[in-house]
Design an enzyme around this catalytic site. Sequence first.
Site, mmCIF file in Angstrom:
data_model
loop_
_atom_site.group_PDB
_atom_site.id
_atom_site.type_symbol
_atom_site.label_atom_id
_atom_site.label_comp_id
_atom_site.label_asym_id
_atom_site.label_seq_id
_atom_site.Cartn_x
_atom_site.Cartn_y
_atom_site.Cartn_z
ATOM 1 N N SER A 1 0.839 -1.183 0.000
ATOM 2 C CA SER A 1 0.000 0.000 0.000
ATOM 3 C C SER A 1 0.884 1.247 0.000
ATOM 4 O O SER A 1 1.668 1.447 -0.920
ATOM 5 C CB SER A 1 -0.941 -0.051 1.207
ATOM 6 O OG SER A 1 -2.003 0.836 1.081
ATOM 7 N N ASP B 1 -8.975 -3.835 -6.920
ATOM 8 C CA ASP B 1 -8.616 -2.951 -5.813
ATOM 9 C C ASP B 1 -9.412 -1.653 -5.941
ATOM 10 O O ASP B 1 -9.157 -0.848 -6.835
ATOM 11 C CB ASP B 1 -7.109 -2.675 -5.847
ATOM 12 C CG ASP B 1 -6.591 -2.052 -4.567
ATOM 13 O OD1 ASP B 1 -7.362 -1.331 -3.912
ATOM 14 O OD2 ASP B 1 -5.413 -2.268 -4.238
ATOM 15 N N HIS C 1 -7.897 -4.541 -2.223
ATOM 16 C CA HIS C 1 -6.618 -4.069 -1.686
ATOM 17 C C HIS C 1 -5.996 -5.047 -0.696
ATOM 18 O O HIS C 1 -4.787 -5.048 -0.498
ATOM 19 C CB HIS C 1 -6.827 -2.710 -1.014
ATOM 20 C CG HIS C 1 -5.570 -1.948 -0.784
ATOM 21 N ND1 HIS C 1 -4.656 -1.668 -1.779
ATOM 22 C CD2 HIS C 1 -5.055 -1.389 0.339
ATOM 23 C CE1 HIS C 1 -3.652 -0.977 -1.283
ATOM 24 N NE2 HIS C 1 -3.863 -0.804 0.000
#
Length: 915
Positions: free
Chosen positions: A754, A831, A864
């Site tokens: 991330s 995502d 994600h």
Amino acid sequence: MAGEKGGSRDEEREPLTRGSIEFRDSINSFDYSSSTASLSLAVIDRINGSTQDSRLGEKDQRDDDHDQYRNEEEYDVEDADYIPSGGKTVQKTTKIVLWALLFLCVGGWSLAFVIFLFRGHDTPQTSIASEENISSGGARGNRITLDEVLGGEWAPRAHSISWFPGPNGEDGLILEKDNLSATAYLRVEDIVGRKDPKASKKSIVLMQKKMFTVGRETVYSAQAWPSPDLKTVLVLSDQQKNWRHSFTGKYWLFDVETQTGQPLDPGAPDRRIQLASWSPQSDAVVFTRDNNMFLRKLTSNEVATITTDGGVDLFYGVPDWVYEEEVFSGNSATWWASDGDYIAFLRTNESSVPDYPIQYFASRPSGENPKPGEENYPEVREVKYPKAGAPNPIVDLQFYDVGKGEVFSVDVTSEFADDDRLIIEVLWASNGKALVRETNRESDILSIAIIDVLSRTGRIVRREDVNALDGGWVEPTQSTRFIPADPDHGRLDDGYIDTVIYEGRDQLAYFTPLDNPKPIMLTKGHSEVVNAPSGVDLKRGLVYFVVAGNEPWERHIYSVNFDGTSLQPLTNVTESSYYDVSFSNGAGYALLNYRGPKVPWQKVINTPANENSFEAIIEQNDHLSRKLRLFSLESKVYQHVTVDGFSLPVMERRPPNFDPAKKYPVLFHLYGGPGSQTVSKKFSVDFQSYVASTLGYIVVTVDGRGTGHIGRKARCIIRGNLGHYEARDQIETAKKWAAKPYVDESRMAIWGWSYGGFMTLKTLEQDGGRTFQYGMAVAPVTDWRYYDSIYTERYMRTPQHNQGGYDTSAISNTTALASNIRFLLMHGTADDNVHIQNSLTLLDKLDLDDVDNYDVHVFPDSDHSIYFHNAHKMVYNRLGDWLINAFNGEWLKVHKPTPNNSLFRRAETWGGLPV
């Protein structure tokens, strides 16, 4: 993404063990001693202390990312430090001297500590602060496996007690849920009664069973919320996930006395509802369905319509995607006044927000069958997603008069235009007044208004230009606490407690009256408060809060009076530990969570101001204590490094049986988002533990500039140029490690997920292969113009105001990336947070410049967190195997390779035929 909100929340980092460990103890198993009570509870919420969901940024970190009353290694300040070895008797005179010294030491320590907290200190530690080794398996202890880590076998068990306000002001009530019980599925208990049944009312069973029938339908409870008067339960069934925090389902009203249920909306029992919440008076439920709001009063089966024009682009009472993700960290934008006469709610108009399409290739999350002939096309979900610089949703605060059935707005003169306003918190006070926190779009000007719904007027009472103050920003938090007037206890006016910037740190302040812009400072000094306040004792005039202690990797609990005097620790601050806490509604009791560095434990205690002494163990994690005796885990060394004059916390994980005469490969692991924290004393056996303990590599984590609890000067310097200083801090720290005699400087890698994925690529780009040779980036941002507006513009301003900053922060120097030996890039195609657009556009740049020293792994239909179809196991297996190959020298930096003829073998023949 988000900065530290509600604490440094782990869910903002890479996910490792996503699910909580659910367990059920006997609800009646209690074993009391003369001073303590052992308590086993099955409570509504269960948290995995190691759970790490996925998002950029830290919403605090309540992340969050939980034995005996005291661990065997733990001791009080009175314990055996001054008992002579061998157990010899101490003479009376010696005892007197020792007691005198004790009181002098304790008094001196207390005075020094108060001076430290209130005045701070300017000289950070630069030497090794501590070393932790929690396992005791010895040199031949077992090594952990990645499957054990991913399977949650090393995850601490933790309970989240649902404190419940008593209908008659009782403190210390808890809400319990036992999924296996056929007689007490949901009940309220007085925790004091566990130790002294005579001092408590009997428990109240709210629901005997988890399931009940309504007509021909069998209802299975997924969640349940009792009314404040404990006479009715609001039940959710058929729950379906929407985004991170939001969901839909069917809602029911369950009568406690008759043990029967009915639909919340009798006229539409099968229609899915987005949100429902109780009136404080227990006489009504407000709910949102199809983005419109409705009210059901319990005295009637009729449902009143509050709004009618909600739809695809217009939301009432619930947030849209970006407000759910980046502002509220939840699914509600509805707030009841404490008297139940008014409801405040957001009206969100996202008609101007562009759509982002998310494709699903291997699944159909909508549950709908495709049209005939379209079976082989991917399902597409259009999400209103405002990227940096794009139109934001327009939000307005509206009110509903429950008695009159009327919706209205209150005009407040504001310096923010509709498209330049974020509403980040709504807090009801008393007498029809509400506090509203707003910021501008770039989140560096704070405005607090008081709205009086009785007179339908409002005005701004406080304004802070944070950009002018220190170049920083305002984090969206919802931790402000209303303090009602109480002349009998010395409070003449209403007020509120808020976190403010004071002398370069986040501190607690008390504002009273409500319109007073000048506060009483409750905390000062070097340490910063975290998600404060944690609890308020209105009767005794105390505020409880969590503070990052002498070191940023610690957390301790304190109390202070409303006038800022009598600062007292609730935890043992002589130990370098990490605690968090939740308080009962009256703050007479607390669930104290010891989260490390040793095996985590939990217990309920009475707070010091509560005269009723109480202590009950909730969780000891004995299974971890037993495992640690059989395994050899890494040791953790905590220290500071100095880069450009800033003292930065570092955690080094060393393999078992560490030998300083050897040369070890080093993996740097980072997150690094604004306000986040990765270096902490929390107990954790995760992927990094596997790398250090089993693979035998050193793992280093440094919280560089921009991260939390190292002061705002170090935090705010990154604004407008994300990645620059943070990458420099990683590189300069890596140079220090490369120079250590036990480090193999030719085998150094870095990885993150991330924001950590962005930082991995930015570090490789800035370093250009001079320090790091390898990198692994999972779900990275590669250009901040592709990320959502509210998060990005808080730290980067808008692209229209900072084009140069966006250009330099983007991953664009392909020549520098080509200078590394090799790097790995992984991303999920579905995502919704960090779109795969980030990775694909980077790949396009690499293609254009003929760069090929990388590997790519794409996970179909994963969001994600990367979980879909075994993806979570696969992503960590790939990380581990790829790293082994890297440090084994398998990834060779070879451009335009040629065949190696020496590997060809001449075919052997027999009788002219090949053998």
